[in-house]
Design a protein around this motif. Structure first.
Motif, PDB file in Angstrom:
ATOM      1  N   LEU A 118      94.677 -25.045  -5.405  1.00  0.00           N
ATOM      2  CA  LEU A 118      94.369 -23.714  -4.869  1.00  0.00           C
ATOM      3  C   LEU A 118      93.594 -23.814  -3.185  1.00  0.00           C
ATOM      4  O   LEU A 118      93.521 -23.122  -2.601  1.00  0.00           O
ATOM      5  CB  LEU A 118      93.586 -22.861  -5.760  1.00  0.00           C
ATOM      6  CG  LEU A 118      94.300 -22.252  -6.939  1.00  0.00           C
ATOM      7  CD1 LEU A 118      93.512 -21.235  -7.710  1.00  0.00           C
ATOM      8  CD2 LEU A 118      95.690 -21.585  -6.535  1.00  0.00           C
ATOM      9  N   HIS A 119      92.626 -25.181  -3.427  1.00  0.00           N
ATOM     10  CA  HIS A 119      91.689 -25.381  -2.087  1.00  0.00           C
ATOM     11  C   HIS A 119      92.127 -26.618  -1.464  1.00  0.00           C
ATOM     12  O   HIS A 119      91.293 -26.994  -0.739  1.00  0.00           O
ATOM     13  CB  HIS A 119      90.370 -25.208  -2.779  1.00  0.00           C
ATOM     14  CG  HIS A 119      90.244 -23.915  -3.334  1.00  0.00           C
ATOM     15  ND1 HIS A 119      90.013 -23.706  -4.885  1.00  0.00           N
ATOM     16  CD2 HIS A 119      90.132 -22.621  -2.652  1.00  0.00           C
ATOM     17  CE1 HIS A 119      89.737 -22.310  -4.998  1.00  0.00           C
ATOM     18  NE2 HIS A 119      89.816 -21.643  -3.826  1.00  0.00           N
ATOM     19  N   ILE A 120      93.105 -27.181  -1.951  1.00  0.00           N
ATOM     20  CA  ILE A 120      93.676 -28.599  -1.052  1.00  0.00           C
ATOM     21  C   ILE A 120      94.494 -28.208   0.264  1.00  0.00           C
ATOM     22  O   ILE A 120      95.558 -27.760  -0.109  1.00  0.00           O
ATOM     23  CB  ILE A 120      94.232 -29.558  -2.039  1.00  0.00           C
ATOM     24  CG1 ILE A 120      93.100 -30.158  -3.002  1.00  0.00           C
ATOM     25  CG2 ILE A 120      94.461 -30.589  -1.255  1.00  0.00           C
ATOM     26  CD1 ILE A 120      93.757 -30.971  -3.979  1.00  0.00           C
ATOM     27  N   SER A 177     101.824 -27.294   0.524  1.00  0.00           N
ATOM     28  CA  SER A 177     100.559 -26.916   0.321  1.00  0.00           C
ATOM     29  C   SER A 177     100.370 -25.424   0.747  1.00  0.00           C
ATOM     30  O   SER A 177     100.661 -25.117   1.848  1.00  0.00           O
ATOM     31  CB  SER A 177      99.568 -27.754   1.078  1.00  0.00           C
ATOM     32  OG  SER A 177      99.593 -29.209   0.576  1.00  0.00           O
ATOM     33  N   ASN A 178      99.793 -24.592  -0.008  1.00  0.00           N
ATOM     34  CA  ASN A 178      99.589 -23.162   0.222  1.00  0.00           C
ATOM     35  C   ASN A 178      98.227 -22.708  -0.332  1.00  0.00           C
ATOM     36  O   ASN A 178      98.205 -21.912  -1.134  1.00  0.00           O
ATOM     37  CB  ASN A 178     100.580 -22.367  -0.291  1.00  0.00           C
ATOM     38  CG  ASN A 178     100.803 -20.911  -0.020  1.00  0.00           C
ATOM     39  OD1 ASN A 178     100.189 -20.563   1.240  1.00  0.00           O
ATOM     40  ND2 ASN A 178     101.098 -19.969  -0.603  1.00  0.00           N
ATOM     41  N   PRO A 179      97.231 -23.288   0.410  1.00  0.00           N
ATOM     42  CA  PRO A 179      95.856 -23.057  -0.185  1.00  0.00           C
ATOM     43  C   PRO A 179      95.271 -21.620   0.207  1.00  0.00           C
ATOM     44  O   PRO A 179      95.925 -20.872   1.055  1.00  0.00           O
ATOM     45  CB  PRO A 179      95.290 -24.155   0.613  1.00  0.00           C
ATOM     46  CG  PRO A 179      95.724 -24.335   2.010  1.00  0.00           C
ATOM     47  CD  PRO A 179      97.199 -24.027   1.559  1.00  0.00           C
ATOM     48  N   ILE A 180      94.132 -21.226  -0.532  1.00  0.00           N
ATOM     49  CA  ILE A 180      93.472 -20.116  -0.424  1.00  0.00           C
ATOM     50  C   ILE A 180      92.368 -20.579   0.647  1.00  0.00           C
ATOM     51  O   ILE A 180      91.878 -21.718   0.723  1.00  0.00           O
ATOM     52  CB  ILE A 180      92.825 -19.605  -1.681  1.00  0.00           C
ATOM     53  CG1 ILE A 180      93.601 -19.257  -2.506  1.00  0.00           C
ATOM     54  CG2 ILE A 180      91.669 -18.394  -1.423  1.00  0.00           C
ATOM     55  CD1 ILE A 180      93.041 -18.861  -3.953  1.00  0.00           C
ATOM     56  N   GLY A 225      94.231 -14.766  -4.356  1.00  0.00           N
ATOM     57  CA  GLY A 225      95.237 -15.216  -3.286  1.00  0.00           C
ATOM     58  C   GLY A 225      95.352 -13.964  -2.142  1.00  0.00           C
ATOM     59  O   GLY A 225      94.583 -13.355  -2.079  1.00  0.00           O
ATOM     60  N   PRO A 226      96.255 -14.171  -1.273  1.00  0.00           N
ATOM     61  CA  PRO A 226      97.302 -15.002  -1.324  1.00  0.00           C
ATOM     62  C   PRO A 226      97.118 -16.384  -0.581  1.00  0.00           C
ATOM     63  O   PRO A 226      95.956 -16.489  -0.025  1.00  0.00           O
ATOM     64  CB  PRO A 226      98.341 -14.362  -0.335  1.00  0.00           C
ATOM     65  CG  PRO A 226      97.547 -13.449   0.505  1.00  0.00           C
ATOM     66  CD  PRO A 226      96.477 -12.822  -0.237  1.00  0.00           C
ATOM     67  N   GLY A 227      97.955 -17.230  -0.608  1.00  0.00           N
ATOM     68  CA  GLY A 227      97.733 -18.488   0.152  1.00  0.00           C
ATOM     69  C   GLY A 227      97.817 -18.310   1.512  1.00  0.00           C
ATOM     70  O   GLY A 227      98.315 -17.414   2.134  1.00  0.00           O
TER      71      GLY A 227
END
Length: 385
Positions: A53-55, A91-94, A102-104
């Motif tokens: 979520l955070h990469i 990759s779709n991070p916050i 979310g969303p990313g």
């Protein structure tokens, strides 16, 4: 002694305290978990934790390797070949590192996306996605992944441990099955073995293949899928509920690695598809606690674990008994996932990915615990004094 010498002496003492680790770290003897119905705690010496979520960019995370390779239709036993490519792992991070809402950054579900291209491929190869752990020394352990699966029919999503084609532990999800199963959600739990290889990679007649229904809809949000792997036993879970327990000689005995994948090859007996539209599987985390097969990792554990009975020497691994949420809830203590690597002093001598940086760091050490870095720092300081 001059003030300059006093400062240098103090800095050297700090360096020595870091290098020789005068203070004990939490979890220095490992991470413990109950396995299946056992009341006995199993202790695992190593960990790999990835908060997708955070990469911001998975290509910078040396814990994981997005894959790029092709398999012909004939070799894949399908109507089409499969083309696994790095761009299909997204990759779709916050954006907010402190948030689990979310969303990313690309919109939609945050996390790491595994894309299968939609439509009939003009090239004859379906675009697919796979990512493998860089570490291949994973033996006995508890392996966990939080995934939101696609509702689009025609793909196989999988989380599995792998040594070779005859030593493999699979959780496989066929989105086509869900269309025909009257709103139930089967999961295929498989131990590939020498017997399944001899049967043409079909484990169905080996006694090491179980199809059971998940106790939830895997497309409605993130759910944790877990594989516990100890000598002679493999236990599969969904959100903490035991799905199957296999006690068999087919349980692998060698160390391997983890794989996350989503693919399709048009095989009417398995993947079906290809999907009519693009299908996305999203992963919010992987957490692995395991015993390493590497002598250097075993030696590192022996050096840091001086007293297994000391307070906090062994840290219990929290079980995820509800769906791990990426939203604010009224019960964050159970819904939001926990990472040892987000706490100070709980991953000493463990190599973990630093989600704010671009490289691997060792938690439990400060930057000046590295002798070369510290020496350069002292030389600069001497020039300035």
């Amino acid at each position: 002694m001059s003030a300059r010498h006093d400062l240098l002496f103090l800095l050297w003492m700090i360096q020595l305290s870091c290098v020789f680790n005068f203070t004990a770290a939490d979890c220095e003897c490992g991470y413990s978990s109950t396995i299946g119905s056992s009341t006995m705690d199993y202790v695992f010496t190593d960990l790999l934790e990835s908060d997708f979520l955070h990469i911001a960019n998975i290509s910078l995370d040396t814990d994981w390797r997005p894959q790029s390779y092709n398999v012909t239709a004939e070799a894949s036993r399908g109507a089409y070949g499969t083309a696994f490519s790095v761009p299909n792992v997204v990759s779709n991070p916050i954006a907010n590192m402190a948030s689990f809402s979310g969303p990313g950054s690309l919109g939609g579900d945050p996390g790491l996306q595994f894309l299968v291209d939609g439509g009939i491929p003009k090239s004859g190869y379906v675009g697919c996605a796979e990512m493998d752990s860089a570490r291949t020394d994973m033996l006995w352990g508890t392996y966990r992944a939080a995934m939101k699966l696609t509702p689009v029919p025609g793909t196989v999503s999988a989380f599995f441990w792998y040594f070779n084609d005859s030593m493999e532990i699979d959780m496989e999800f066929l989105s086509e099955q869900w269309v025909f199963e009257n709103n139930t959600f089967p999961v295929n739990l498989v131990l590939q073995s020498t017997a399944s290889v001899a049967a043409g990679y079909n484990a169905a007649g080996t006694g090491n293949y179980v199809v059971t229904n998940l106790p939830f809809n895997p497309t409605d949000g993130y759910h944790e899928y877990r594989i516990d792997f100890i000598p002679g036993n493999v236990i599969f879970y969904g959100d903490g509920t035991v799905l199957a327990h296999m006690n068999t000689s087919a349980v692998p005995t060698m160390a391997g690695h983890l794989i996350l994948t989503q693919w399709s090859n048009g095989n009417p007996l398995w993947s079906y598809g290809p999907p009519a539209t693009a299908a996305i599987m999203t992963v919010s985390y992987v957490k692995a606690y395991f015993n390493s097969s590497l002598l250097e990792r075993q030696t590192a554990w022996e050096m840091r674990c001086k007293d297994g009975n000391a307070l906090n020497a062994i840290c219990p691994i929290p079980d995820q008994t509800t769906a791990p949420s990426v939203l604010n809830t009224t019960d964050n203590t159970t819904a939001l996932p926990y990472f040892f690597s987000n706490d100070d002093n709980k991953t000493a001598n463990q190599t973990v990915y630093h989600s704010l940086g671009l490289a691997v760091v060792k938690r439990g050490e400060t930057w000046f615990a590295q002798p070369l870095v510290f020496t350069i720092f002292l030389l600069i300081l001497l020039l300035l004094l």
